[in-house]
Design a protein around this motif. Structure first.
Motif, PDB file in Angstrom:
ATOM      1  N   HIS A 123      -1.502 -49.251 -26.431  1.00 31.17           N
ATOM      2  CA  HIS A 123      -1.480 -48.796 -28.072  1.00 31.17           C
ATOM      3  C   HIS A 123      -2.752 -48.140 -28.484  1.00 31.17           C
ATOM      4  CE1 HIS A 123      -2.861 -52.742 -28.614  1.00 31.17           C
ATOM      5  NE2 HIS A 123      -3.450 -52.599 -29.701  1.00 31.17           N
ATOM      6  N   ALA A 144       8.845 -57.486 -24.283  1.00 30.44           N
ATOM      7  CA  ALA A 144       9.010 -57.322 -25.648  1.00 30.44           C
ATOM      8  C   ALA A 144      10.561 -57.296 -26.149  1.00 30.44           C
ATOM      9  CB  ALA A 144       8.306 -56.275 -26.218  1.00 30.44           C
ATOM     10  N   ARG A 196      12.500 -60.698 -25.767  1.00 27.58           N
ATOM     11  CA  ARG A 196      12.013 -61.428 -27.282  1.00 27.58           C
ATOM     12  C   ARG A 196      12.553 -60.999 -28.552  1.00 27.58           C
ATOM     13  NH1 ARG A 196       5.764 -63.590 -26.455  1.00 27.58           N
ATOM     14  NH2 ARG A 196       5.750 -63.628 -24.127  1.00 27.58           N
ATOM     15  N   SER A 197      12.655 -59.658 -28.239  1.00 22.81           N
ATOM     16  CA  SER A 197      13.304 -59.270 -29.661  1.00 22.81           C
ATOM     17  C   SER A 197      14.877 -59.402 -29.619  1.00 22.81           C
ATOM     18  CB  SER A 197      13.167 -57.429 -29.613  1.00 22.81           C
ATOM     19  OG  SER A 197      11.715 -57.121 -29.621  1.00 22.81           O
ATOM     20  N   GLU A 201      15.279 -59.326 -33.983  1.00 20.27           N
ATOM     21  CA  GLU A 201      14.271 -58.222 -34.866  1.00 20.27           C
ATOM     22  C   GLU A 201      13.478 -57.848 -33.834  1.00 20.27           C
ATOM     23  OE1 GLU A 201      11.387 -59.802 -37.456  1.00 20.27           O
ATOM     24  OE2 GLU A 201      11.656 -61.719 -36.598  1.00 20.27           O
ATOM     25  N   ARG A 202      12.863 -56.461 -34.080  1.00 23.55           N
ATOM     26  CA  ARG A 202      12.065 -55.794 -32.948  1.00 23.55           C
ATOM     27  C   ARG A 202      10.584 -56.636 -33.367  1.00 23.55           C
ATOM     28  NH1 ARG A 202       9.383 -50.112 -32.715  1.00 23.55           N
ATOM     29  NH2 ARG A 202       9.644 -49.879 -34.710  1.00 23.55           N
ATOM     30  N   ILE A 203      10.222 -57.109 -32.508  1.00 23.98           N
ATOM     31  CA  ILE A 203       8.834 -57.790 -32.362  1.00 23.98           C
ATOM     32  C   ILE A 203       7.777 -57.056 -31.683  1.00 23.98           C
ATOM     33  CG2 ILE A 203       9.833 -59.960 -32.795  1.00 23.98           C
ATOM     34  CD1 ILE A 203       9.015 -60.790 -29.924  1.00 23.98           C
ATOM     35  N   ALA A 204       6.505 -57.489 -31.759  1.00 27.69           N
ATOM     36  CA  ALA A 204       5.436 -56.776 -31.108  1.00 27.69           C
ATOM     37  C   ALA A 204       4.901 -57.944 -30.474  1.00 27.69           C
ATOM     38  CB  ALA A 204       4.461 -56.064 -31.898  1.00 27.69           C
ATOM     39  N   ARG A 264       3.634 -53.024 -25.898  1.00 29.92           N
ATOM     40  CA  ARG A 264       3.688 -54.395 -26.696  1.00 29.92           C
ATOM     41  C   ARG A 264       5.019 -54.474 -27.529  1.00 29.92           C
ATOM     42  NH1 ARG A 264       0.043 -54.145 -30.685  1.00 29.92           N
ATOM     43  NH2 ARG A 264       0.388 -56.170 -31.290  1.00 29.92           N
ATOM     44  N   GLN A 265       5.621 -53.353 -27.789  1.00 30.68           N
ATOM     45  CA  GLN A 265       6.852 -53.427 -28.621  1.00 30.68           C
ATOM     46  C   GLN A 265       7.775 -52.147 -28.068  1.00 30.68           C
ATOM     47  OE1 GLN A 265       6.354 -51.931 -32.790  1.00 30.68           O
ATOM     48  NE2 GLN A 265       7.614 -53.709 -33.270  1.00 30.68           N
ATOM     49  N   CYS A 325      10.578 -49.399 -28.401  1.00 31.48           N
ATOM     50  CA  CYS A 325      10.771 -48.309 -29.217  1.00 31.48           C
ATOM     51  C   CYS A 325      12.105 -48.690 -30.068  1.00 31.48           C
ATOM     52  CB  CYS A 325      10.890 -46.812 -28.684  1.00 31.48           C
ATOM     53  SG  CYS A 325      12.512 -46.532 -27.679  1.00 31.48           S
ATOM     54  N   PHE A 353      15.658 -50.853 -29.368  1.00 29.21           N
ATOM     55  CA  PHE A 353      16.126 -51.986 -29.910  1.00 29.21           C
ATOM     56  C   PHE A 353      17.605 -51.999 -30.650  1.00 29.21           C
ATOM     57  CE2 PHE A 353      16.221 -55.112 -33.804  1.00 29.21           C
ATOM     58  CZ  PHE A 353      16.408 -56.232 -32.897  1.00 29.21           C
TER      59      PHE A 353
END
Length: 308
Positions: free
Chosen positions: A110, A193, A196-197, A202-205, A219-220, A222, A226
Motif C-alpha cells: 500500500h 484479508a 477475515r472480512s 465487513e471489508r477489513i484491512a 492488506r485489504q 478490493c 468483497f
C-alpha cells in the motif's frame, strides 16, 4: 493477438489420487511473464495504448509489475513499477529485465501504491494490480478457456491477494452461465484479508502482512471482491505458510513446475485434503504463478523456519 496465451488444462493424476477426486489444473504459471496477471493487465495495457497513453505506471508485489513490464515492452511503451521492500530480488530482476524502471519504496504494497499514484502525469496510465474492471474482464478469459474445453468444474480453487483473480473468475463463471459453481478462496495466515472480512461481514484491512506469500500481500481486498463474496457461493480457507511451502515442493515433484507460496495456498487445500472439498468430484485449481520465487528463495524461507 492478445498478450496472454491459452494455457493447458490437464487432469492431475497425483493430486487426484491424493484428494480422492478429479483435480484439474489450469496452468497459468506458464504464461510468458509467469502468472495469470498478464490476462487482465495485457488487456488493460492494450486498451490504454489505443487511448494514446505514453507511459504505464504500476505498483506491485511482483507478478503484476512483471506483467506490466512485459506488456510495455511488447507495446513499445515505457513502464515504471513501484514495489515494496518485501518484493523478492528475483521479482525485481525480472521487472528490470523487461526494460522497466524499478523503484523500491515502502514496507508494504500500500505504501508503494501511494507513491506510484503520486507519479501519474496527464499522458500516463495507472495499472492497478487487482482493482480495475479491465483486469477482471481479462482474467475472465481463464474460465472462457475452461468452458471451451468442455469441462465444467464442481468448484474452483484459487488464491486471493487483492481479489483481482477472484473478481475475474466470478465474471468468467457468470458469462458462461456457471453462476452455480462455487469458489474456494485460499489465503495464507497473515495475508488473509478476504477470510477475515467474510467472517466479520465487513471489508477489513490487516494491520500488516506477516505471511511469506508476499504476492498475496494486499492488506485489504478490493471492494468488488468483497461485494462478490456476498453474492457468489464462496468457501474461504486459510492455510499456514508451512503448508503452502510443502504444497509447492510436492507440486514440483509431481508436475516439474515451481510455483510460489501464493499459489501453494491453493495447492495446500488439495494436498492436505481440506474438508471444504467434500461433496465436489471435479475440482479446478488455478495454478496462478511462480516466477517470482526460485529455489534459493525457498531455501531462505526454510532457513527462517517456515518450511520446518
Amino acid at each position: 493477438m492478445p498478450l496472454h496465451i491459452e494455457t493447458p488444462l490437464l487432469e492431475s493424476d497425483p493430486l487426484s489420487k491424493t484428494a480422492g477426486r478429479r483435480i484439474w489444473l489450469k496452468l497459468d504459471a506458464l504464461q510468458p511473464p509467469g502468472s495469470f496477471k498478464i490476462r487482465g493487465i495485457g488487456a488493460a495495457c492494450e486498451a490504454y495504448a489505443r487511448q494514446g497513453r505514453r507511459r504505464f505506471i504500476s505498483s506491485s508485489g511482483g507478478n503484476a509489475g512483471i506483467a506490466v513490464a512485459y506488456a510495455g515492452r511488447k507495446l513499445s511503451i515505457p513502464v515504471v513499477v513501484v514495489v515494496p521492500e518485501t518484493t523478492t530480488e528475483r521479482a525485481r530482476a525480472l521487472i528490470r529485465e523487461q526494460g522497466a524502471e524499478l523503484i523500491v519504496h515502502g514496507a508494504a504494497w500500500h505504501e508503494a501504491n501511494a507513491l506510484a499514484q503520486s507519479m501519474l502525469g496527464e499522458d500516463d496510465a495507472f495499472l492497478h494490480p487487482f482493482d480495475d474492471a479491465l483486469l477482471w474482464q481479462g482474467h475472465a478469459s481463464l474460465i472462457d478457456e475452461v468452458a471451451g474445453a468442455g469441462m465444467k468444474p464442481d468448484a474452483v480453487v484459487l488464491s486471493v491477494g487483492g481479489g483481482g483473480l477472484f473478481c475475474g473468475v466470478v465474471e468468467g463463471l457468470r458469462r458462461n452461465a456457471w453462476d452455480d459453481v462455487p469458489i474456494i478462496t485460499a489465503e495464507t495466515m497473515g495475508a488473509d484479508a478476504l477470510a477475515r472480512s467474510i467472517a466479520a461481514n465487513e471489508r477489513i484491512a490487516l494491520d500488516a502482512i506477516t505471511s511469506i506469500a508476499t504476492s498475496l500481500g494486499a492488506r485489504q481486498v478490493c471492494a468488488q471482491a468483497f461485494a462478490l463474496a456476498g453474492q457468489h457461493p464462496v468457501h474461504p480457507v486459510v492455510v499456514s505458510d508451512e503448508a503452502a511451502l510443502r504444497a509447492c515442493t510436492r507440486f514440483l515433484d509431481d508436475h516439474r513446475v515451481l510455483v510460489e507460496p501464493a499459489c501453494g495456498a491453493s495447492l495446500a487445500v488439495v494436498y492436505d485434503r481440506s474438508e471444504v472439498l467434500d461433496g465436489f468430484r471435479n475440482v479446478l485449481v488455478v495454478i496462478c504463478g511462480g516466477v517470482t520465487a526460485d529455489m534459493a528463495q525457498f531455501d531462505r524461507w526454510r532457513r527462517r523456519g517456515a518450511g520446518a
